[in-house]
Design a protein around this motif. Sequence first.
Motif, mmCIF file in Angstrom:
data_model
loop_
_atom_site.group_PDB
_atom_site.id
_atom_site.type_symbol
_atom_site.label_atom_id
_atom_site.label_comp_id
_atom_site.label_asym_id
_atom_site.label_seq_id
_atom_site.Cartn_x
_atom_site.Cartn_y
_atom_site.Cartn_z
ATOM 1 N N VAL A 106 -5.596 -34.155 45.122
ATOM 2 C CA VAL A 106 -4.874 -33.540 46.422
ATOM 3 C C VAL A 106 -3.502 -33.963 46.433
ATOM 4 N N VAL A 107 -2.536 -33.153 46.433
ATOM 5 C CA VAL A 107 -1.118 -33.402 46.633
ATOM 6 C C VAL A 107 -0.490 -33.017 47.819
ATOM 7 N N ASP A 108 0.151 -33.805 48.649
ATOM 8 C CA ASP A 108 0.940 -33.391 49.888
ATOM 9 C C ASP A 108 2.424 -33.107 49.353
ATOM 10 N N LEU A 109 2.698 -31.730 49.330
ATOM 11 C CA LEU A 109 4.143 -31.502 48.940
ATOM 12 C C LEU A 109 5.051 -31.241 50.372
ATOM 13 N N GLY A 110 6.060 -32.036 50.139
ATOM 14 C CA GLY A 110 6.807 -32.179 51.374
ATOM 15 C C GLY A 110 6.442 -33.414 52.348
ATOM 16 N N CYS A 111 6.057 -34.350 51.612
ATOM 17 C CA CYS A 111 5.138 -35.443 52.466
ATOM 18 C C CYS A 111 5.853 -36.184 53.438
ATOM 19 N N GLY A 112 7.281 -36.290 53.327
ATOM 20 C CA GLY A 112 8.445 -37.138 54.328
ATOM 21 C C GLY A 112 7.368 -38.636 53.902
ATOM 22 N N GLU A 113 7.316 -39.363 55.053
ATOM 23 C CA GLU A 113 7.160 -40.733 54.938
ATOM 24 C C GLU A 113 5.773 -40.856 54.706
ATOM 25 N N GLY A 114 4.926 -39.935 54.656
ATOM 26 C CA GLY A 114 3.484 -39.936 54.251
ATOM 27 C C GLY A 114 2.484 -40.392 55.174
ATOM 28 N N SER A 115 2.728 -40.172 56.450
ATOM 29 C CA SER A 115 1.716 -40.810 57.403
ATOM 30 C C SER A 115 0.662 -39.658 57.450
ATOM 31 N N HIS A 116 1.018 -38.208 57.298
ATOM 32 C CA HIS A 116 -0.015 -37.201 57.288
ATOM 33 C C HIS A 116 -0.830 -37.474 56.193
ATOM 34 N N LEU A 117 -0.534 -37.826 55.194
ATOM 35 C CA LEU A 117 -1.626 -37.867 54.154
ATOM 36 C C LEU A 117 -2.199 -38.968 54.142
ATOM 37 N N GLN A 118 -1.676 -40.202 54.554
ATOM 38 C CA GLN A 118 -2.420 -41.481 54.602
ATOM 39 C C GLN A 118 -3.452 -41.218 55.511
ATOM 40 N N LYS A 119 -3.321 -40.503 56.868
ATOM 41 C CA LYS A 119 -4.486 -40.222 57.811
ATOM 42 C C LYS A 119 -5.568 -39.424 57.284
ATOM 43 N N ILE A 120 -5.176 -38.360 56.540
ATOM 44 C CA ILE A 120 -6.154 -37.644 55.959
ATOM 45 C C ILE A 120 -6.986 -38.373 55.170
ATOM 46 N N MET A 121 -6.427 -39.096 54.133
ATOM 47 C CA MET A 121 -7.124 -39.898 53.137
ATOM 48 C C MET A 121 -8.020 -40.961 53.927
ATOM 49 N N ASN A 122 -7.586 -41.560 55.054
ATOM 50 C CA ASN A 122 -8.464 -42.508 55.566
ATOM 51 C C ASN A 122 -9.660 -41.716 56.265
ATOM 52 N N ARG A 123 -9.571 -40.575 56.708
ATOM 53 C CA ARG A 123 -10.607 -39.754 57.074
ATOM 54 C C ARG A 123 -11.600 -39.250 56.183
ATOM 55 N N PHE A 124 -11.198 -39.128 54.930
ATOM 56 C CA PHE A 124 -12.106 -38.574 53.750
ATOM 57 C C PHE A 124 -13.299 -39.680 53.627
ATOM 58 N N ILE A 125 -14.536 -39.026 53.583
ATOM 59 C CA ILE A 125 -15.691 -39.858 53.440
ATOM 60 C C ILE A 125 -15.645 -40.275 51.987
ATOM 61 N N SER A 126 -15.709 -39.287 51.026
ATOM 62 C CA SER A 126 -15.820 -39.514 49.725
ATOM 63 C C SER A 126 -14.659 -40.504 49.178
ATOM 64 N N THR A 127 -14.762 -41.411 48.544
ATOM 65 C CA THR A 127 -13.652 -42.206 47.933
ATOM 66 C C THR A 127 -12.946 -41.621 46.790
ATOM 67 N N LYS A 128 -13.615 -40.664 46.124
ATOM 68 C CA LYS A 128 -13.220 -40.214 44.742
ATOM 69 C C LYS A 128 -12.143 -39.082 45.163
ATOM 70 N N MET A 129 -11.068 -39.378 45.796
ATOM 71 C CA MET A 129 -10.069 -38.496 46.064
ATOM 72 C C MET A 129 -8.831 -39.323 45.685
ATOM 73 N N VAL A 130 -7.906 -38.582 44.891
ATOM 74 C CA VAL A 130 -6.576 -39.036 44.553
ATOM 75 C C VAL A 130 -5.554 -38.444 45.278
ATOM 76 N N GLY A 131 -4.819 -39.160 46.054
ATOM 77 C CA GLY A 131 -3.778 -38.465 46.943
ATOM 78 C C GLY A 131 -2.250 -38.588 46.121
ATOM 79 N N VAL A 132 -1.688 -37.590 46.151
ATOM 80 C CA VAL A 132 -0.128 -37.804 45.732
ATOM 81 C C VAL A 132 0.831 -37.283 46.680
#
Length: 290
Positions: free
Chosen positions: A104-130
């Motif tokens: 999963v890539v967040d394009l235009g992520c700024g300071e990253g808070s949206h991506l972090q919040k979404i990753m925190n909610r994701f149940i499966s740990t098998k997600m790589v966030g960029v």
Amino acid sequence: MTKKIRSVKQVSKMDSILKCPLCKSSMKVVDFKSLICSQKHTFDFTKQGYVNLMPHPSNSNYNKELFEARHNIIMARNLYDPIHETVTNVIQEYTTTFPHPLMVVDLGCGEGSHLQKIMNRFISTKMVGVGLDISKEGIIMASKRYEKPIWLVGNLAKAPLDDNSFHVILNILSPSNYKEFKRILVQDGLLIKVVPRPNYLKEMRKDLFDHHRKKDYKNDETALLFKRHFHLLDIFNLHYTKTLNKAELKYLVQMTPLAWTADQARIDAYINRDSAEITVDLDILVGVNK
Ligand SMILES: [Zn+2]
């Protein structure tokens, strides 16, 4: 383990997703400190763990103050939690048959808070966030605070990412480059784009400019353009209000570029109150790369 080494190890496992921003060739992690392409263009990991993949430094109007304000509104005030919840549900629902790890890539992520919040909610740990953003200030802040994702400074219009390398692109209140998005995504990959609707932050705009100009956040054209490039699977309209306190109102003005053009006296009047309601009115467009 230092942040830099942790990041080097993480990127080493998946350096095939990256490509050189100068010559577009593939890159490898070398000597636990750099990404080097086949033409020997070299990009070093920083001590915070991020890599700057901009060929030249960029001039961004987005400064530390804006990102700090965004961080506070997103993480402390939770203003966008319903968005994160819906986006997470969409990812989980539509990617059940996708291979792991889910990229999963967040394009235009700024300071990253949206991506972090979404990753925190994701149940499966098998997600790589960029997370990728053109602003070095934003990525420095992201890499200092959030350890899970890989953080890159880069231009989303010329993304230093390989073809067909991601299953999901997030594009939250940020500009788009659909041609690049299609290139980066696997076939049948998802684009999840969050766009403002006409009533987004209407109270603030009314107080700063007399009237809330609906055209500021007119999104018909955005949706049309989206549909020209991606097969639209779903649209979610999220409309809700929250009460912000004095400090939060100041953050809201600081994080909203539109507000910067307002008269200073009106900004002062707007933020100099104990609290105020604010409307969030956004569309989440979900498209598939056919
Ligand atoms: Zn190169």
